[in-house]
Motif scaffolding. Structure first.
Motif, PDB file in Angstrom:
ATOM      1  N   LYS A  71     -21.408 -44.853 -19.183  1.00 37.68           N
ATOM      2  CA  LYS A  71     -21.266 -44.575 -17.751  1.00 37.68           C
ATOM      3  C   LYS A  71     -22.571 -44.693 -16.999  1.00 37.68           C
ATOM      4  N   SER A  72     -23.597 -43.986 -17.482  1.00 32.02           N
ATOM      5  CA  SER A  72     -24.826 -43.991 -16.696  1.00 32.02           C
ATOM      6  C   SER A  72     -25.492 -45.374 -16.745  1.00 32.02           C
ATOM      7  N   TRP A  73     -25.302 -46.054 -17.854  1.00 32.20           N
ATOM      8  CA  TRP A  73     -25.816 -47.429 -17.961  1.00 32.20           C
ATOM      9  C   TRP A  73     -25.152 -48.325 -16.917  1.00 32.20           C
ATOM     10  N   THR A  74     -23.832 -48.167 -16.759  1.00 34.11           N
ATOM     11  CA  THR A  74     -23.102 -48.961 -15.769  1.00 34.11           C
ATOM     12  C   THR A  74     -23.630 -48.701 -14.365  1.00 34.11           C
ATOM     13  N   VAL A  75     -23.867 -47.414 -14.077  1.00 32.35           N
ATOM     14  CA  VAL A  75     -24.404 -47.078 -12.755  1.00 32.35           C
ATOM     15  C   VAL A  75     -25.748 -47.764 -12.540  1.00 32.35           C
ATOM     16  N   LEU A  76     -26.578 -47.718 -13.573  1.00 33.44           N
ATOM     17  CA  LEU A  76     -27.898 -48.333 -13.478  1.00 33.44           C
ATOM     18  C   LEU A  76     -27.780 -49.839 -13.220  1.00 33.44           C
ATOM     19  N   LEU A  77     -26.842 -50.481 -13.919  1.00 32.41           N
ATOM     20  CA  LEU A  77     -26.655 -51.921 -13.718  1.00 32.41           C
ATOM     21  C   LEU A  77     -26.194 -52.203 -12.293  1.00 32.41           C
ATOM     22  N   ALA A  78     -25.305 -51.351 -11.775  1.00 34.95           N
ATOM     23  CA  ALA A  78     -24.827 -51.567 -10.401  1.00 34.95           C
ATOM     24  C   ALA A  78     -25.988 -51.472  -9.430  1.00 34.95           C
ATOM     25  N   ILE A  79     -26.880 -50.489  -9.659  1.00 37.60           N
ATOM     26  CA  ILE A  79     -28.044 -50.349  -8.784  1.00 37.60           C
ATOM     27  C   ILE A  79     -28.932 -51.585  -8.894  1.00 37.60           C
ATOM     28  N   PHE A  80     -29.145 -52.053 -10.126  1.00 28.71           N
ATOM     29  CA  PHE A  80     -30.042 -53.194 -10.306  1.00 28.71           C
ATOM     30  C   PHE A  80     -29.446 -54.497  -9.786  1.00 28.71           C
ATOM     31  N   ALA A  81     -28.141 -54.662  -9.962  1.00 28.28           N
ATOM     32  CA  ALA A  81     -27.534 -55.906  -9.475  1.00 28.28           C
ATOM     33  C   ALA A  81     -27.763 -56.037  -7.981  1.00 28.28           C
ATOM     34  N   PHE A  82     -27.545 -54.957  -7.256  1.00 35.63           N
ATOM     35  CA  PHE A  82     -27.736 -55.051  -5.816  1.00 35.63           C
ATOM     36  C   PHE A  82     -29.216 -55.134  -5.456  1.00 35.63           C
ATOM     37  N   SER A  83     -30.060 -54.390  -6.171  1.00 35.83           N
ATOM     38  CA  SER A  83     -31.493 -54.457  -5.882  1.00 35.83           C
ATOM     39  C   SER A  83     -32.031 -55.867  -6.096  1.00 35.83           C
ATOM     40  N   LEU A  84     -31.532 -56.531  -7.138  1.00 37.20           N
ATOM     41  CA  LEU A  84     -31.988 -57.896  -7.386  1.00 37.20           C
ATOM     42  C   LEU A  84     -31.484 -58.841  -6.305  1.00 37.20           C
ATOM     43  N   SER A  85     -30.302 -58.546  -5.763  1.00 33.34           N
ATOM     44  CA  SER A  85     -29.828 -59.347  -4.627  1.00 33.34           C
ATOM     45  C   SER A  85     -30.775 -59.182  -3.455  1.00 33.34           C
ATOM     46  N   LEU A  86     -31.200 -57.939  -3.227  1.00 31.48           N
ATOM     47  CA  LEU A  86     -32.160 -57.700  -2.136  1.00 31.48           C
ATOM     48  C   LEU A  86     -33.488 -58.383  -2.436  1.00 31.48           C
ATOM     49  N   LEU A  87     -33.920 -58.303  -3.691  1.00 27.54           N
ATOM     50  CA  LEU A  87     -35.172 -58.957  -4.075  1.00 27.54           C
ATOM     51  C   LEU A  87     -35.073 -60.459  -3.816  1.00 27.54           C
ATOM     52  N   GLY A  88     -33.895 -61.016  -4.141  1.00 28.91           N
ATOM     53  CA  GLY A  88     -33.670 -62.435  -3.878  1.00 28.91           C
ATOM     54  C   GLY A  88     -33.844 -62.738  -2.400  1.00 28.91           C
ATOM     55  N   THR A  89     -33.236 -61.897  -1.561  1.00 29.46           N
ATOM     56  CA  THR A  89     -33.365 -62.093  -0.120  1.00 29.46           C
ATOM     57  C   THR A  89     -34.832 -62.008   0.286  1.00 29.46           C
ATOM     58  N   PHE A  90     -35.548 -61.039  -0.291  1.00 27.18           N
ATOM     59  CA  PHE A  90     -36.968 -60.887   0.025  1.00 27.18           C
ATOM     60  C   PHE A  90     -37.766 -62.123  -0.381  1.00 27.18           C
ATOM     61  N   LEU A  91     -37.524 -62.588  -1.615  1.00 23.41           N
ATOM     62  CA  LEU A  91     -38.295 -63.729  -2.112  1.00 23.41           C
ATOM     63  C   LEU A  91     -38.076 -64.955  -1.249  1.00 23.41           C
ATOM     64  N   VAL A  92     -36.802 -65.170  -0.846  1.00 22.47           N
ATOM     65  CA  VAL A  92     -36.511 -66.367  -0.071  1.00 22.47           C
ATOM     66  C   VAL A  92     -37.015 -66.234   1.350  1.00 22.47           C
ATOM     67  N   ARG A  93     -36.896 -65.040   1.905  1.00 17.95           N
ATOM     68  CA  ARG A  93     -37.136 -64.876   3.333  1.00 17.95           C
ATOM     69  C   ARG A  93     -38.548 -64.468   3.708  1.00 17.95           C
ATOM     70  N   SER A  94     -39.398 -64.153   2.724  1.00 18.02           N
ATOM     71  CA  SER A  94     -40.709 -63.644   3.095  1.00 18.02           C
ATOM     72  C   SER A  94     -41.782 -64.713   3.038  1.00 18.02           C
ATOM     73  N   GLY A  95     -41.450 -65.870   2.491  1.00 20.71           N
ATOM     74  CA  GLY A  95     -42.443 -66.936   2.434  1.00 20.71           C
ATOM     75  C   GLY A  95     -43.545 -66.695   1.420  1.00 20.71           C
ATOM     76  N   VAL A  96     -43.312 -65.804   0.425  1.00 21.40           N
ATOM     77  CA  VAL A  96     -44.354 -65.579  -0.573  1.00 21.40           C
ATOM     78  C   VAL A  96     -44.329 -66.652  -1.653  1.00 21.40           C
ATOM     79  N   LEU A  97     -43.363 -67.532  -1.591  1.00 22.21           N
ATOM     80  CA  LEU A  97     -43.179 -68.465  -2.689  1.00 22.21           C
ATOM     81  C   LEU A  97     -43.589 -69.883  -2.334  1.00 22.21           C
ATOM     82  N   THR A  98     -44.069 -70.599  -3.349  1.00 28.14           N
ATOM     83  CA  THR A  98     -44.207 -72.038  -3.197  1.00 28.14           C
ATOM     84  C   THR A  98     -42.967 -72.642  -3.817  1.00 28.14           C
TER      85      THR A  98
END
Lengths: 151, 654
Positions: free
Chosen positions: B277-304
């Motif tokens: 159970k708690s592992w599942t919760v953690l994965l749910a948090i990370f899945a969405f956080s990584l989606s946000l990270l993706g948005t950050f990486l694409v939208r912040s211009g930190v990448l070449t």
């Protein structure tokens, strides 16, 4: 051992093994595959290694693009306005490759100090400057100013 | 009169939507805290209202695009009166501001969908889920309004003509790719909201997992389609003939996919067996956080990267702070609440639980290695330790062994019983598939390529193993059929078929990756008019160049004939070099002769002296299988969502 505890041990054991495995592979792969960026000034000063893949970049020097007559081979120079590096390439250059444009190339330096490129990157946006190139130009500019300030 | 103020109306609707989101994020939570149904009841209408006003906002922006209102800065930068109407619509999400509005609208759509389809949920849980999604909407709504307003005007000096949409994006793949990808990214916010709500009220149980499952699978399916479309687009539009570059932006979409895949499987265990159970919760948090990270990486211009659009650092900070709040806040909540979650169910070493645990660990490890390779250069750069890039060899070196292990576990998983199983019984079920896979895998490189190749053998082994164990499972599931096996197959249920399709998709991808990576042929050549060349087993003749006029571009179209050995014309390939007039930008349009077993791919390089051209010719065997595999996987996810057991009415708990 209680089944509960045994189960937990299995969990932890599996995690430790997986993490160790992944960490080992990762470190190995990272060490083997990092491409450091060198500016033309650094390359001219002999700071770049000869036998491994590096990245180099700068502005393509006007009038420096020379093509072979019978094949795709091309040579051009890039500059940070202090030093030049000659890059050779035998594939198709990207659409936005132009003289005066900032580019980054990946390749190996040969003995004559020429970069034999396996990949040339120019960006798909006319106003976009690769950050490495922008920094290289800024560093070269700074070095120049420092040199004129303290003769 | 009305037409001239459409952008202001759109802006106004956006502000109203934010107000609705504010109410949606606060009052229902107050209601669950005070246990007052009145306040909780605000959640659904607010979600619907927010969706309505964001739809109005998006619609008005699209209308302004169609009407060529170049006094709006965003439209002036990304559209042009000569642009065909369908690209004017896709230009709405062609750049930063509009794509964030789309992000927000899709979030509202998911929220509204949760509000509509979850009437069976306990009222307080629903109120909390919608409130959490409201918080996300508030964060992103503020982001759009404060840093990236798509309705900002260029007055009084409005340009007469727009700067045009980036020609790279003028393509069917880019009409569909961002909405699909965002459907996936944002869809994980539902699983995230369910997890946070469950943490808040301490009800992490099988029912919670069952409610989360269809939403997670749906989001995952969309993300899969989005990634497949992106890869397909990169293949034919960038003109390099590659289908995956380990580009940071691609990695940004792959990471939530990996964790999302783990989440789907771990939710299955939580629902069926009440563990992880708690592992599942953690994965749910990370899945969405990584989606946000993706948005950050694409939208912040930190990448070449090829996706690195010129952008503004302020926006990057905003998302980074938002990301820190989301990750920090939810992990804090997790630390407070998760220790109370205990499960008292045991399972042995040889059980479906264990195999799914292996699946989860491998997926997370793969995700961590991708994450490391993606952000390591960023971290070194931020610390001033030098500029490096991590190349594809790093990713390949890790991805190949880890996914191979994953595929082996994937074959066994469905055949293992829950709780426990005798080793002998398992061996009995899998030995035949294993033997066949080993035999065919070893044979594949000899049959296909004529010589030994370890990677091809491995890929062949894994693909046959996956399919073989699937067939074995079908036989096993129908072994007691009285009215014949076919009849029994029909009774297996949609989520079972969803799983089978999802796994079949993996096998198809393995075939595609293996063959295209090992048997592709590529040549960059200089071709003069009338010259012939051989690439692989194919012969080509260059006939010359002709001029073609498009709606907003002119084009040099190359005529390349594919000929047989005795010079008979088999087919004509017409690659183009287009000059888009508004931006004076040159674009390569590849010509592809596609087939199920092989693609022939031709792209033009630059003109050379004496009327010659640089031409790139690729032979790509089985490359389509990659995207077909992705689509099959996504279809599997959608089938699983459609299973009727998720729609059985639950008794409402008062």
């Amino acid at each position: 051992m209680k089944p509960q505890r045994k189960q937990r041990l299995i969990w932890i054991g599996a995690l430790v093994i997986a993490v160790a495995f992944a960490a080992g592979l990762t470190l190995y792969a990272l060490r083997a595959n990092i491409n450091l960026f060198y500016t033309p000034t650094q390359i001219a000063a002999g700071e770049a290694p000869l036998d491994r893949e590096i990245r180099a970049g700068g502005m393509v020097v006007d009038g420096s693009v020379k093509r072979a007559d019978d094949r795709l081979y091309v040579e051009f120079a890039v500059t940070d306005y202090q030093e030049n590096v000659v890059i050779s390439y035998d594939k198709i250059l990207p659409d936005l490759f132009r003289e005066g444009q900032g580019i980054v190339a990946i390749g190996r330096l040969n003995e004559e100090g020429k970069l034999v490129a396996s990949q040339v990157l120019a960006k798909h946006d006319e106003n976009y400057m690769p950050p490495e190139v922008a920094d290289a130009l800024a560093a070269a500019e700074q070095a120049k100013q420092a040199a004129t300030a303290n003769p | 009169m009305w037409i001239s103020i459409l952008p202001e109306l759109g802006h106004y609707a956006l502000i109203l939507a934010l107000c609705f989101a504010l109410v949606q994020s606060s009052l229902p939570l107050w209601g669950t805290y005070r246990r007052q149904a009145f306040w909780m009841a605000f959640a659904q209408p607010m979600a619907l209202g927010q969706f309505f006003f964001l739809s109005v906002s998006l619609l008005l922006l699209s209308l302004s695009f169609l009407l060529d209102d170049f006094s709006v800065a965003y439209i002036a930068n990304n559209s042009n009166s000569a642009l065909p109407w369908y690209y004017k619509i896709s230009a709405v999400w062609g750049s930063h501001e509009g794509s964030l509005l789309l992000w927000l609208w899709i979030l509202a759509a998911w929220t509204a969908a949760v509000g509509i389809f979850s009437r069976a949920l306990p009222r307080d849980l629903l109120a909390q889920v919608l409130a959490v999604m409201g918080w996300i909407a508030v964060g992103f709504g503020l982001f759009v309004l404060l840093t990236s307003n798509p309705f900002a005007r260029l007055l009084p000096d409005a340009p007469l003509e727009g700067g045009d949409l980036n020609p790279l994006l003028q393509d069917i793949g880019l009409i569909l790719h961002p909405p699909m990808l965002y459907m996936g990214y944002v869809g994980f916010s539902v699983a995230f909201a369910f997890a946070i709500a469950a943490l808040l009220n301490g009800r992490l149980d099988a029912a919670w997992a069952r409610w989360s499952r269809p939403w997670t699978s749906a989001a995952w399916a969309f993300l899969t389609i989005g990634i497949a479309l992106g890869s397909w687009w990169a293949y034919y539009e960038l003109g390099w003939g590659g289908w995956w570059f380990w580009d940071p932006v691609e990695n940004a979409s792959l990471m939530p996919w990996l964790v999302g895949t783990a989440l789907m499987h771990s939710l299955a265990v939580t629902e069926k067996r009440g563990v992880f159970k708690s592992w599942t919760v953690l994965l749910a948090i990370f899945a969405f956080s990584l989606s946000l990270l993706g948005t950050f990486l694409v939208r912040s211009g930190v990448l070449t990267s090829v996706h690195a659009f010129a952008s503004d650092p302020e926006r990057g900070y905003f998302i980074l702070v938002f990301l820190a709040l989301v990750v920090g806040g939810s992990l804090f909540l997790y630390a407070l609440k998760a220790p109370a979650v205990k499960s008292h169910v045991s399972y042995s070493l040889l059980s479906k639980e264990m195999l799914l645990l292996v699946n989860n660990i491998l997926l997370v490890v793969i995700c961590v290695t991708v994450l490391l390779g993606t952000i390591y250069p960023l971290i070194l750069d931020a610390l001033g330790l030098g500029k490096i890039s991590v190349g594809p060899p790093y990713f390949n070196a890790l991805f190949v062994p880890l996914t191979s292990l994953l595929c082996i576990a994937l074959g066994i998983g469905p055949l293992v019983n829950w709780r426990t199983m005798a080793r002998k019984q398992l061996v009995q079920r899998i030995w035949l598939a294993g033997a066949v896979a080993l035999g065919l895998g070893m044979a594949l490189p000899w049959v296909y390529g004529g010589e030994w190749n370890l990677y091809v053998a491995l890929g062949g082994l894994l693909a046959v193993w996956l399919v073989g164990t699937q067939v074995r499972d079908l036989l096993h599931k129908t072994r007691h059929a009285k009215q014949g096996r076919l009849q029994a197959l029909k009774g297996l249920g949609l989520s079972y078929w969803g799983m089978q399709l999802g796994h079949l998709g993996v096998a198809l991808c393995v075939v595609g990756v293996t063959l295209v990576s090992n048997y592709s042929a590529e040549k960059d050549v200089r071709m003069e008019v009338g010259q012939s060349i051989q690439v692989g087993d194919y012969f080509f003749r260059f006939e010359g160049i002709r001029q073609v006029q498009g709606p907003n571009y002119t084009s040099d179209q190359g005529v390349l004939l594919r000929v047989s050995e005795d010079n008979q014309v088999i087919s004509t390939l017409l690659p183009e070099k287009r000059l888009y007039l508004a931006r004076r930008q040159v674009m390569t349009e590849a010509a592809i002769e596609w087939g199920l077993m092989e693609d022939i791919y031709v792209a033009m390089g630059e003109p050379l002296p004496d009327g010659a051209w640089a031409i790139r010719i690729h032979y790509k065997p089985f490359v389509r299988w990659l995207w077909i595999g992705g689509l099959v996987m996504a279809l599997g996810g959608l089938l699983a969502v459609a299973d009727k057991r998720y729609r059985q009415a639950n008794p409402v708990q008062a």
